[in-house]
Write an enzyme that holds these catalytic residues in place. Structure first.
Site, PDB file in Angstrom:
ATOM      1  N   THR A  16       4.182 -12.252   5.260  1.00 35.41           N
ATOM      2  CA  THR A  16       2.875 -12.926   5.279  1.00 35.41           C
ATOM      3  C   THR A  16       2.337 -13.198   3.880  1.00 35.41           C
ATOM      4  OG1 THR A  16       1.915 -10.742   5.500  1.00 35.41           O
ATOM      5  CG2 THR A  16       2.162 -12.016   7.531  1.00 35.41           C
ATOM      6  N   GLY A  17       3.014 -12.701   2.859  1.00 33.14           N
ATOM      7  CA  GLY A  17       2.543 -12.893   1.479  1.00 33.14           C
ATOM      8  C   GLY A  17       2.957 -14.248   0.922  1.00 33.14           C
ATOM      9  N   VAL A  19       5.048 -15.013  -1.582  1.00 34.36           N
ATOM     10  CA  VAL A  19       6.503 -15.159  -1.757  1.00 34.36           C
ATOM     11  C   VAL A  19       7.207 -15.108  -0.406  1.00 34.36           C
ATOM     12  CG1 VAL A  19       8.571 -14.120  -2.771  1.00 34.36           C
ATOM     13  CG2 VAL A  19       6.469 -14.251  -4.116  1.00 34.36           C
ATOM     14  N   ARG A  44      -1.769  -4.787   9.456  1.00 32.39           N
ATOM     15  CA  ARG A  44      -2.807  -5.830   9.459  1.00 32.39           C
ATOM     16  C   ARG A  44      -2.278  -7.141  10.035  1.00 32.39           C
ATOM     17  NH1 ARG A  44      -3.393  -3.277   4.461  1.00 32.39           N
ATOM     18  NH2 ARG A  44      -1.761  -4.601   3.564  1.00 32.39           N
ATOM     19  N   CYS A 133       9.731 -13.197 -12.376  1.00 34.38           N
ATOM     20  CA  CYS A 133       9.667 -14.661 -12.305  1.00 34.38           C
ATOM     21  C   CYS A 133       9.813 -15.342 -13.669  1.00 34.38           C
ATOM     22  CB  CYS A 133       8.365 -15.097 -11.640  1.00 34.38           C
ATOM     23  SG  CYS A 133       6.925 -14.215 -12.228  1.00 34.38           S
ATOM     24  N   GLY A 164       1.719 -15.825  -8.939  1.00 30.51           N
ATOM     25  CA  GLY A 164       2.589 -14.711  -9.297  1.00 30.51           C
ATOM     26  C   GLY A 164       1.978 -13.371  -8.942  1.00 30.51           C
ATOM     27  N   LYS A 217       9.174  -6.128 -19.307  1.00 31.32           N
ATOM     28  CA  LYS A 217      10.137  -6.595 -18.289  1.00 31.32           C
ATOM     29  C   LYS A 217      10.969  -7.737 -18.859  1.00 31.32           C
ATOM     30  CE  LYS A 217       7.100  -5.771 -14.332  1.00 31.32           C
ATOM     31  NZ  LYS A 217       6.173  -6.471 -13.422  1.00 31.32           N
ATOM     32  N   HIS A 246       4.966 -21.613 -13.455  1.00 30.30           N
ATOM     33  CA  HIS A 246       4.845 -20.909 -14.738  1.00 30.30           C
ATOM     34  C   HIS A 246       5.424 -21.796 -15.844  1.00 30.30           C
ATOM     35  CE1 HIS A 246       3.707 -17.425 -12.587  1.00 30.30           C
ATOM     36  NE2 HIS A 246       4.700 -16.602 -12.867  1.00 30.30           N
ATOM     37  N   ASN A 319       7.269 -20.753  -9.842  1.00 32.35           N
ATOM     38  CA  ASN A 319       7.449 -19.288  -9.848  1.00 32.35           C
ATOM     39  C   ASN A 319       7.669 -18.717  -8.455  1.00 32.35           C
ATOM     40  OD1 ASN A 319       4.535 -20.120  -9.859  1.00 32.35           O
ATOM     41  ND2 ASN A 319       4.277 -18.002  -9.239  1.00 32.35           N
TER      42      ASN A 319
END
Ligand code: A2P
Length: 339
Positions: A16-17, A19, A44, A133, A164, A217, A246, A319
């Site tokens: 559900t996000g 990405v 949820r 990303c 992002g 990172k 991005h 991204n």
């Protein structure tokens, strides 16, 4: 290891996000050989319906016991969930492609960008990490340059969109923009400062040395993906009020000389890159241009005359796609190819 099949049972964890949604879309678009798609999120979202190839798929609650019978699971539900649930998935015989930062620097886990280091997929033990990303789009252009002229050092500044951070951050940019245009008070929730009409030189937490985790990172992941610890990377990562896409300014120092034309030539032959570089016609990469596209766009390619062998360029990529969902699906496609 993935067993060769005609079609696979595929799961998206964090469906559900921002990405997760894109992962489902990319699986559909690329006609990934899906026998059955299972979608997982938190309680949820239980019972929510998402579409896949004109069929309704119901979102299920993620638990430790859901992975039996699933061949491939694409995870994008945050590092904490990945750290906890990916080992249960791997133990149940499922191959995990994890989009979070949880496993990226684990020496037992390959960190893969298919255009750069597909060979690293050979030694996975059930979990494969999808890189950060900003790192993904950078290494896609660094790889051909490194192969041709050996990169010594990269100085990168990023201009990263709010997607992002996830769906809540996209809502925050939308709401703040609208509130400020209507002379209303705003109170930042997702970011430490107002993001609308602003630039925040902070992505993720600060470390003791003054760098952010996002910057670290980019340094560490680049070395791991390129398989070369000698490449020096220094980064400044900036969040900008862009919804999606991005951009990055790159300064690349190489051991051997490359002209701007050499770089254009190399990149125009490189997989996953589009050279978009006609400055006299105002043609250069833009976040708005690359949304929904698979490739990394490279432009503003020019020699840096302040050092012996230097190149400056500007790149942009989607991204949520190459920086996340698409790279994860491409990893899964490579796994199938190798099965
Ligand atoms: P949910 O929508 O039910 O909260 P984003 O990065 O865009 O914010 O998306 C995060 C994704 O991770 C969402 O799909 C979210 O589901 C999921 N998620 C968050 N917490 C959990 C959890 N405890 N268990 C499973 N999925 C989770």
């Amino acid at each position: 290891m993935l067993k060769k099949k005609e079609k696979y049972v595929v799961a998206v964890v964090g469906a559900t996000g921002a990405v997760g949604h894109e992962m489902v879309a990319v699986l559909e678009e690329r006609n990934f050989p899906v026998e059955k798609l299972r979608l997982f999120a938190s309680e949820r979202s239980e019972g929510k319906i998402m579409n896949f190839h004109d069929k309704s798929v119901t979102v299920e609650i993620l638990t430790e016991n859901v992975f039996k019978g699933i061949d491939i699971a694409l995870f994008s539900a945050g590092a904490e969930r990945s750290l906890h649930y990916a080992p249960f998935a791997a133990k149940a015989g499922c191959v995990v492609v994890d989009n979070s930062s949880a496993w990226r620097m684990d020496p037992e886990v390959p960190l893969v960008v298919p255009e750069v280091n597909p060979h690293d997929l050979k030694w996975h033990k059930g979990i494969i990490a999808n890189p950060n990303c900003s790192t993904i789009q950078m290494v896609v252009v660094l790889k051909p340059i490194h192969d041709a002229a050996k990169i010594k050092r990269v100085v990168v500044t990023t201009f990263q969109s709010v997607s992002g951070t996830g769906k809540k951050a996209m809502d925050e940019l939308l709401n703040q923009t609208s509130d400020l245009l209507n002379f209303k008070e705003i109170s930042p929730l997702v970011y430490p400062h107002q993001i609308a009409f602003n630039c925040l030189p902070q992505i993720d937490k600060f470390m003791d040395d003054g760098y952010t985790k996002e910057e670290i990172k980019m340094v560490n992941e680049t070395k791991k993906i390129m398989g070369d610890n000698s490449i020096k990377v220094t980064a400044t990562t900036v969040r900008v009020p862009v919804f999606r896409g991005h951009s990055e300014a790159l300064n690349i120092e190489t051991e051997n000389k490359l002209s701007a034309n050499d770089v254009r030539d190399l990149l125009s032959k490189a997989p996953g890159v589009i050279v978009y570089d006609v400055p006299e016609k105002n043609v250069y990469p833009l976040p708005t241009l690359c949304v929904g596209k698979d490739e990394v766009y490279a432009g503003r390619i020019r020699e840096d005359n302040t050092i012996e062998n230097g190149i400056n360029m500007w790149i942009a990529a989607d991204n949520l796609r190459k920086g996340a969902a698409l790279n994860a699906v491409q990893i899964a496609e490579k796994l199938i190819e190798m099965a």
